[in-house]
Motif scaffolding. Structure first.
Motif, mmCIF file in Angstrom:
data_model
loop_
_atom_site.group_PDB
_atom_site.id
_atom_site.type_symbol
_atom_site.label_atom_id
_atom_site.label_comp_id
_atom_site.label_asym_id
_atom_site.label_seq_id
_atom_site.Cartn_x
_atom_site.Cartn_y
_atom_site.Cartn_z
ATOM 1 N N ILE A 49 -4.505 1.576 -9.391
ATOM 2 C CA ILE A 49 -3.332 1.698 -8.691
ATOM 3 C C ILE A 49 -3.396 0.351 -8.020
ATOM 4 C CG2 ILE A 49 -2.523 3.024 -6.624
ATOM 5 C CD1 ILE A 49 -3.858 5.537 -7.543
ATOM 6 N N SER A 50 -4.202 -0.303 -7.439
ATOM 7 C CA SER A 50 -4.398 -1.466 -6.826
ATOM 8 C C SER A 50 -3.992 -2.622 -7.584
ATOM 9 C CB SER A 50 -5.707 -1.560 -6.177
ATOM 10 O OG SER A 50 -6.652 -2.372 -7.209
ATOM 11 N N ILE A 51 -3.994 -2.594 -8.994
ATOM 12 C CA ILE A 51 -3.761 -3.728 -9.742
ATOM 13 C C ILE A 51 -2.374 -3.693 -10.388
ATOM 14 C CG2 ILE A 51 -5.939 -4.507 -10.307
ATOM 15 C CD1 ILE A 51 -5.398 -3.360 -13.176
ATOM 16 N N ALA A 52 -1.696 -2.234 -10.157
ATOM 17 C CA ALA A 52 -0.409 -1.999 -10.986
ATOM 18 C C ALA A 52 0.969 -2.851 -10.509
ATOM 19 C CB ALA A 52 -0.179 -0.662 -10.694
ATOM 20 N N PRO A 53 0.978 -3.217 -9.114
ATOM 21 C CA PRO A 53 2.158 -3.581 -8.667
ATOM 22 C C PRO A 53 2.221 -5.129 -9.437
ATOM 23 C CG PRO A 53 0.854 -2.833 -6.788
ATOM 24 C CD PRO A 53 0.153 -2.774 -7.831
ATOM 25 N N GLU A 54 3.514 -5.457 -9.825
ATOM 26 C CA GLU A 54 3.747 -6.806 -10.572
ATOM 27 C C GLU A 54 3.458 -7.904 -10.018
ATOM 28 O OE1 GLU A 54 7.218 -7.867 -13.724
ATOM 29 O OE2 GLU A 54 7.304 -5.763 -12.682
ATOM 30 N N ARG A 55 4.051 -7.770 -8.408
ATOM 31 C CA ARG A 55 3.906 -9.083 -7.642
ATOM 32 C C ARG A 55 3.226 -8.538 -6.335
ATOM 33 N NH1 ARG A 55 8.516 -9.425 -10.051
ATOM 34 N NH2 ARG A 55 9.603 -7.891 -9.040
ATOM 35 N N PRO A 56 2.705 -9.744 -5.688
ATOM 36 C CA PRO A 56 1.862 -9.182 -4.579
ATOM 37 C C PRO A 56 2.910 -9.012 -3.520
ATOM 38 C CG PRO A 56 1.607 -11.609 -5.082
ATOM 39 C CD PRO A 56 2.351 -11.128 -6.228
ATOM 40 N N GLY A 57 2.556 -8.364 -2.570
ATOM 41 C CA GLY A 57 3.624 -7.988 -1.415
ATOM 42 C C GLY A 57 2.928 -6.750 -0.566
#
Ligand code: NAD
Length: 349
Positions: free
Chosen positions: A289-297
């Motif tokens: 879940i922690s690595i899934a976002p495409e961009r930091p934010g």
């Protein structure tokens, strides 16, 4: 050999790539992309044969489909293996070639680090393809603290369900394995008031956690049988089996290790002994879940809040398992399959 493998047919895509310079082989398996692009790590291991590498990658990619679905991520499941020795065979050329191969898949498979692969290796892969997660440019870095947090949220849900308690105060937890995840989990449990019994083959780690958390120490081959309320397997898979299950004294098993059940029948054996089993892939999803976002934010705190949904997912699974009289492992699989089925139905409507 590939096409005759028994798990081949339920995969959308399997490709084998041989790097012409080094002769090293990599296999990418995409199990299912109904929910979105397949997300799953790349493992580097010196498998004795291609068949064994294939066994592993097909089993792991299917597992990622279920893990991502249950975590509510917009991702399907996939996995890659590089058949080489991580101690001796790493080179920039090798990781660049792997990156080129991932790029040819056009984003249907998104890679990340796994056993045998480091941050630095993935940074090299990222020179050749944007379809990489878990590196500094895309997110929050090391997933292990998030995995530990997710397991802790799972433990709290299991404790509420089983013992009707809102905290770990007064309960004893046996933690097997004090590595990246287990060591951090021990600290979270200690801070919440649990008494700890710990074991690891690495005696330095045991000494450190025993001192930091006032933990008692058990022999590595007896930790599963410790006199505890809860057993948290955080070492290797296969720890719940015909030899260990009859000896478990805890009423709850909830930990980070992947593939804790050696066979599907072991889930039923735990039900028969009235031991609540929190499905491993449900509670250890914090890392993916922690690595899934495409961009930091997202900030770390926002991410922890997102991961805390593991609590409500597990509560739902446990209630349904009680109502239907089956293992939570069976229900977790069913919920994941329902989500995929529903998404497929919506797509075709
Ligand atoms: P790690 O290698 O950092 O830690 C594993 C620990 O287990 C080590 O300290 C090792 O000495 C110990 N160990 C090995 N064999 C043992 C035994 N027989 N008895 C007791 N201790 C033993 O690994 P990790 O990243 O902490 O991962 C732990 C487990 O959680 C693995 O099964 C992994 O697949 C799973 N997992 C990890 C993550 C993550 O974000 N790191 C995510 C999901 C699942």
């Amino acid at each position: 050999a590939v096409r005759t493998h028994p798990s081949f047919d339920d995969h959308e895509h399997v490709s084998i790539y041989r790097d012409p310079k080094t002769g090293v082989e990599a296999i990418v398996a995409i199990h299912d992309t109904t929910l979105g692009p397949a997300l799953g790590g790349c493992r580097m291991w010196s498998y004795p044969s291609r068949h064994e590498a294939l066994d592993d990658v097909l089993r792991l990619s299917r597992g990622m489909t279920y893990k991502n679905a249950l975590a509510g991520l917009p991702h399907g499941g996939g996995k890659a293996v590089i058949v080489a020795d991580p101690r001796t065979d790493k080179s920039e050329a090798l990781f660049e070639a792997f990156g080129d191969h991932v790029e040819t898949l056009g984003g249907r498979y998104i890679t990340a680090e796994d056993v045998g692969i480091s941050d630095a290796d993935m940074e090299i892969v990222a020179r050749r393809t944007g379809h990489v997660r878990g590196i500094r440019a895309t997110g929050l870095g090391d997933p292990s603290p998030y995995t530990a947090w997710g397991v802790f949220c799972g433990i709290r849900a299991a404790v509420r369900h089983r013992f009707r308690r809102a905290s770990l105060e007064g309960l004893t937890v046996a933690v097997q394995g004090l590595g990246h995840v287990g060591g951090r989990l021990a600290a979270l449990l200690h801070a919440d008031g649990a008494r700890l019994i710990v074991a690891d083959i690495d005696t330095d780690r045991v000494a450190e956690v025993a001192a930091r958390c006032g933990a008692d120490v058990a022999p590595v081959d007896r930790i599963h049988a410790a006199d505890a309320d809860l057993f948290a397997p955080c070492a290797l898979g296969g720890g719940l089996n015909a030899a260990t299950i009859p000896e478990i004294r805890a009423k709850v098993v909830c930990g980070a290790a992947n593939n804790q059940l050696r066979t599907p029948g072991d889930a039923a054996a735990l039900v028969a002994r009235d031991i609540l089993y929190a499905p491993d892939y449900l509670v250890n999803a914090g890392g993916v879940i922690s690595i899934a976002p495409e961009r930091p934010g997202m900030t770390a705190d926002e991410m922890k809040e997102r991961i805390a949904r593991i609590d409500s997912t597990l509560s739902f699974v446990l209630k349904r398992a009680d109502a239907e009289g089956v293992s939570p492992a069976v229900i977790a699989d069913r919920v994941a399959e329902e989500r995929i089925f529903e998404a497929a139905r919506r797509k075709s409507a």
